[in-house]
Scaffold this motif. Structure first.
Motif, PDB file in Angstrom:
ATOM      1  N   MET A   1      13.107  15.193  71.445  1.00 50.70           N
ATOM      2  CA  MET A   1      12.361  14.293  70.568  1.00 50.70           C
ATOM      3  C   MET A   1      11.415  13.395  71.354  1.00 50.70           C
ATOM      4  O   MET A   1      10.501  12.823  70.797  1.00 50.70           O
ATOM      5  CB  MET A   1      13.329  13.434  69.765  1.00 50.70           C
ATOM      6  N   HIS A   2      11.707  13.253  72.661  1.00 52.96           N
ATOM      7  CA  HIS A   2      10.879  12.354  73.458  1.00 52.96           C
ATOM      8  C   HIS A   2       9.524  12.954  73.819  1.00 52.96           C
ATOM      9  O   HIS A   2       8.788  12.392  74.619  1.00 52.96           O
ATOM     10  CB  HIS A   2      11.625  11.924  74.727  1.00 52.96           C
ATOM     11  N   HIS A   3       9.207  14.107  73.237  1.00 52.31           N
ATOM     12  CA  HIS A   3       7.887  14.668  73.512  1.00 52.31           C
ATOM     13  C   HIS A   3       6.896  14.342  72.393  1.00 52.31           C
ATOM     14  O   HIS A   3       5.763  14.759  72.415  1.00 52.31           O
ATOM     15  CB  HIS A   3       7.977  16.178  73.741  1.00 52.31           C
ATOM     16  N   LYS A   4       7.383  13.602  71.392  1.00 54.48           N
ATOM     17  CA  LYS A   4       6.496  13.226  70.289  1.00 54.48           C
ATOM     18  C   LYS A   4       6.389  11.705  70.209  1.00 54.48           C
ATOM     19  O   LYS A   4       7.390  11.000  70.358  1.00 54.48           O
ATOM     20  CB  LYS A   4       7.062  13.751  68.962  1.00 54.48           C
ATOM     21  N   ALA A   5       5.175  11.221  69.965  1.00 50.57           N
ATOM     22  CA  ALA A   5       4.975   9.766  69.940  1.00 50.57           C
ATOM     23  C   ALA A   5       4.181   9.356  68.709  1.00 50.57           C
ATOM     24  O   ALA A   5       3.366  10.121  68.186  1.00 50.57           O
ATOM     25  CB  ALA A   5       4.247   9.320  71.207  1.00 50.57           C
ATOM     26  N   LEU A   6       4.463   8.134  68.269  1.00 51.85           N
ATOM     27  CA  LEU A   6       3.697   7.512  67.190  1.00 51.85           C
ATOM     28  C   LEU A   6       3.009   6.280  67.776  1.00 51.85           C
ATOM     29  O   LEU A   6       3.672   5.380  68.300  1.00 51.85           O
ATOM     30  CB  LEU A   6       4.629   7.120  66.039  1.00 51.85           C
ATOM     31  N   VAL A   7       1.680   6.247  67.702  1.00 59.59           N
ATOM     32  CA  VAL A   7       0.900   5.174  68.328  1.00 59.59           C
ATOM     33  C   VAL A   7       0.412   4.200  67.266  1.00 59.59           C
ATOM     34  O   VAL A   7      -0.183   4.600  66.261  1.00 59.59           O
ATOM     35  CB  VAL A   7      -0.320   5.757  69.080  1.00 59.59           C
ATOM     36  N   LEU A   8       0.654   2.913  67.502  1.00 58.37           N
ATOM     37  CA  LEU A   8       0.068   1.876  66.650  1.00 58.37           C
ATOM     38  C   LEU A   8      -1.408   1.771  67.020  1.00 58.37           C
ATOM     39  O   LEU A   8      -1.747   1.290  68.113  1.00 58.37           O
ATOM     40  CB  LEU A   8       0.762   0.526  66.888  1.00 58.37           C
ATOM     41  N   PHE A   9      -2.264   2.258  66.138  1.00 58.01           N
ATOM     42  CA  PHE A   9      -3.680   2.379  66.476  1.00 58.01           C
ATOM     43  C   PHE A   9      -4.527   1.603  65.467  1.00 58.01           C
ATOM     44  O   PHE A   9      -4.658   1.990  64.313  1.00 58.01           O
ATOM     45  CB  PHE A   9      -4.078   3.865  66.485  1.00 58.01           C
ATOM     46  N   SER A  10      -5.103   0.491  65.961  1.00 58.76           N
ATOM     47  CA  SER A  10      -5.870  -0.397  65.074  1.00 58.76           C
ATOM     48  C   SER A  10      -7.365  -0.111  65.104  1.00 58.76           C
ATOM     49  O   SER A  10      -8.087  -0.502  64.200  1.00 58.76           O
ATOM     50  CB  SER A  10      -5.649  -1.845  65.501  1.00 58.76           C
ATOM     51  N   GLY A  11      -7.819   0.554  66.174  1.00 55.65           N
ATOM     52  CA  GLY A  11      -9.256   0.701  66.390  1.00 55.65           C
ATOM     53  C   GLY A  11      -9.757  -0.235  67.480  1.00 55.65           C
ATOM     54  O   GLY A  11     -10.915  -0.195  67.858  1.00 55.65           O
ATOM     55  N   GLY A  12      -8.878  -1.097  67.973  1.00 58.41           N
ATOM     56  CA  GLY A  12      -9.236  -1.989  69.078  1.00 58.41           C
ATOM     57  C   GLY A  12      -9.188  -1.272  70.416  1.00 58.41           C
ATOM     58  O   GLY A  12      -8.666  -0.157  70.513  1.00 58.41           O
ATOM     59  N   GLN A  13      -9.714  -1.934  71.433  1.00 60.38           N
ATOM     60  CA  GLN A  13      -9.772  -1.317  72.762  1.00 60.38           C
ATOM     61  C   GLN A  13      -8.380  -0.978  73.284  1.00 60.38           C
ATOM     62  O   GLN A  13      -8.143   0.109  73.807  1.00 60.38           O
ATOM     63  CB  GLN A  13     -10.478  -2.260  73.743  1.00 60.38           C
ATOM     64  N   ASP A  14      -7.456  -1.913  73.146  1.00 68.78           N
ATOM     65  CA  ASP A  14      -6.132  -1.708  73.728  1.00 68.78           C
ATOM     66  C   ASP A  14      -5.398  -0.548  73.056  1.00 68.78           C
ATOM     67  O   ASP A  14      -4.837   0.318  73.729  1.00 68.78           O
ATOM     68  CB  ASP A  14      -5.297  -2.988  73.607  1.00 68.78           C
ATOM     69  N   SER A  15      -5.421  -0.531  71.727  1.00 75.10           N
ATOM     70  CA  SER A  15      -4.665   0.529  71.058  1.00 75.10           C
ATOM     71  C   SER A  15      -5.356   1.881  71.225  1.00 75.10           C
ATOM     72  O   SER A  15      -4.695   2.925  71.264  1.00 75.10           O
ATOM     73  CB  SER A  15      -4.422   0.198  69.585  1.00 75.10           C
ATOM     74  N   ALA A  16      -6.689   1.881  71.350  1.00 73.98           N
ATOM     75  CA  ALA A  16      -7.401   3.141  71.596  1.00 73.98           C
ATOM     76  C   ALA A  16      -7.041   3.690  72.975  1.00 73.98           C
ATOM     77  O   ALA A  16      -6.860   4.902  73.155  1.00 73.98           O
ATOM     78  CB  ALA A  16      -8.908   2.930  71.481  1.00 73.98           C
ATOM     79  N   THR A  17      -6.905   2.798  73.948  1.00 66.31           N
ATOM     80  CA  THR A  17      -6.490   3.223  75.288  1.00 66.31           C
ATOM     81  C   THR A  17      -5.074   3.792  75.234  1.00 66.31           C
ATOM     82  O   THR A  17      -4.774   4.813  75.869  1.00 66.31           O
ATOM     83  CB  THR A  17      -6.547   2.030  76.271  1.00 66.31           C
ATOM     84  N   CYS A  18      -4.225   3.147  74.441  1.00 72.62           N
ATOM     85  CA  CYS A  18      -2.846   3.634  74.302  1.00 72.62           C
ATOM     86  C   CYS A  18      -2.805   5.003  73.635  1.00 72.62           C
ATOM     87  O   CYS A  18      -1.947   5.828  73.958  1.00 72.62           O
ATOM     88  CB  CYS A  18      -2.022   2.651  73.481  1.00 72.62           C
ATOM     89  N   LEU A  19      -3.714   5.226  72.707  1.00 76.16           N
ATOM     90  CA  LEU A  19      -3.762   6.535  72.049  1.00 76.16           C
ATOM     91  C   LEU A  19      -4.102   7.613  73.078  1.00 76.16           C
ATOM     92  O   LEU A  19      -3.456   8.672  73.126  1.00 76.16           O
ATOM     93  CB  LEU A  19      -4.785   6.506  70.906  1.00 76.16           C
ATOM     94  N   ALA A  20      -5.081   7.345  73.929  1.00 78.89           N
ATOM     95  CA  ALA A  20      -5.440   8.307  74.980  1.00 78.89           C
ATOM     96  C   ALA A  20      -4.270   8.500  75.949  1.00 78.89           C
ATOM     97  O   ALA A  20      -3.960   9.627  76.362  1.00 78.89           O
ATOM     98  CB  ALA A  20      -6.683   7.827  75.731  1.00 78.89           C
ATOM     99  N   TRP A  21      -3.607   7.404  76.287  1.00 80.61           N
ATOM    100  CA  TRP A  21      -2.439   7.457  77.193  1.00 80.61           C
ATOM    101  C   TRP A  21      -1.361   8.373  76.612  1.00 80.61           C
ATOM    102  O   TRP A  21      -0.772   9.193  77.309  1.00 80.61           O
ATOM    103  CB  TRP A  21      -1.915   6.032  77.390  1.00 80.61           C
ATOM    104  N   ALA A  22      -1.136   8.221  75.304  1.00 81.00           N
ATOM    105  CA  ALA A  22      -0.099   9.035  74.653  1.00 81.00           C
ATOM    106  C   ALA A  22      -0.528  10.501  74.582  1.00 81.00           C
ATOM    107  O   ALA A  22       0.286  11.411  74.785  1.00 81.00           O
ATOM    108  CB  ALA A  22       0.188   8.487  73.257  1.00 81.00           C
ATOM    109  N   LEU A  23      -1.799  10.743  74.304  1.00 74.69           N
ATOM    110  CA  LEU A  23      -2.283  12.126  74.223  1.00 74.69           C
ATOM    111  C   LEU A  23      -2.177  12.816  75.579  1.00 74.69           C
ATOM    112  O   LEU A  23      -1.974  14.025  75.666  1.00 74.69           O
ATOM    113  CB  LEU A  23      -3.740  12.144  73.720  1.00 74.69           C
ATOM    114  N   ASP A  24      -2.319  12.032  76.645  1.00 78.64           N
ATOM    115  CA  ASP A  24      -2.214  12.572  78.000  1.00 78.64           C
ATOM    116  C   ASP A  24      -0.763  12.924  78.343  1.00 78.64           C
ATOM    117  O   ASP A  24      -0.515  13.784  79.187  1.00 78.64           O
ATOM    118  CB  ASP A  24      -2.749  11.524  78.978  1.00 78.64           C
TER     119      ASP A  24
END
Ligand code: ZN
Length: 234
Positions: free
Chosen positions: A1-24
């Motif tokens: 299960m640890h291969h799937k993530a849910l990202v809190l994504f607001s559209g801000g710089q920080d959460s967008a960076t986190c989205l890329a981090w998670a996709l990586d």
């Protein structure tokens, strides 16, 4: 299960960076966003443009990008009286918290995220909270989120991991992380399409992106960009 993530994504710089981090890092990444009557919808529009950019320019990530869950949290408007949800000017109350503060917001966000993650078979929750140059929001603190991770695990009887990749880095290093993850293409996407400005200005373009240039969020973003571009001055 640890291969799937849910990202809190607001559209801000920080959460967008986190989205890329998670996709990586994960095989499958879903996103969650909250509409709570923000004073300006621009952040939610930016959200869509970041999705578009990721899908068009990063095909290896596009394949991992799953469902986006958009929750209407309009009820937050009933319990907050802040610059985010009405037309008051941004000011700083005693104790240094800006009046854009919605008390305990991240606790609510992560709890809703966990409820969705539970149903989706996801155990990793990712958020862009940061203690390094934050505005004093107590619900961004590492200890708060570690306690919440334990609480969610007990309350839902399922192990959750809350990942906060930006917790201990400043905004200049956030841009460095962006570059490491997706090169200058990702830096350019987030510079132009992620949104930080408290006043919702997405028409005035600066070196560091769009914004009014004078609210605390713009000042922080400008300083981070300057530090990223000339590390010696940071
Ligand atoms: Zn601004």
């Amino acid at each position: 299960m640890h291969h799937k993530a849910l990202v809190l994504f607001s559209g801000g710089q920080d959460s967008a960076t986190c989205l890329a981090w998670a996709l990586d890092r994960y095989d499958h990444v879903e996103t969650i966003g909250f509409d709570y009557g923000q004073r300006h919808r621009v952040e939610l529009d930016c959200r869509q443009r970041v999705f578009e950019g990721l899908r068009n320019e990063f095909p290896h990530w596009a394949a991992k990008l799953g469902q986006d869950h958009m929750l209407d949290l309009g009820l937050l408007g009933q319990i907050s009286d802040t610059a985010l949800t009405d037309e008051k000017a941004i000011s700083f109350a005693q104790g240094g918290l800006p009046n854009t503060f919605v008390p305990g917001r991240n606790l609510l966000f992560f709890t809703f995220a966990a409820a969705i993650a539970y149903r989706r078979g996801i155990s990793v929750l990712v958020g862009g909270m940061c203690e390094t140059d934050y505005s004093g929001y107590p619900d961004c603190r590492d200890d708060t989120l570690k306690a919440l991770q334990v609480t969610l695990g007990l309350g839902l009887d399922q192990r959750f991991v809350i990942e906060t990749p930006l917790m201990w880095i400043d905004k200049a290093r956030t841009w460095q992380l962006t570059e490491q993850l997706g090169g200058t293409g990702l830096v350019e996407l987030l510079r132009l399409q992620s949104h930080s400005c408290y006043l919702g200005d997405h028409s005035t373009l600066h070196a560091w992106g769009y914004g009014c240039g004078s609210c605390p969020a713009c000042e922080l973003r400008a300083k981070g960009w300057a530090g990223y571009k000339s590390p010696s001055r940071a």
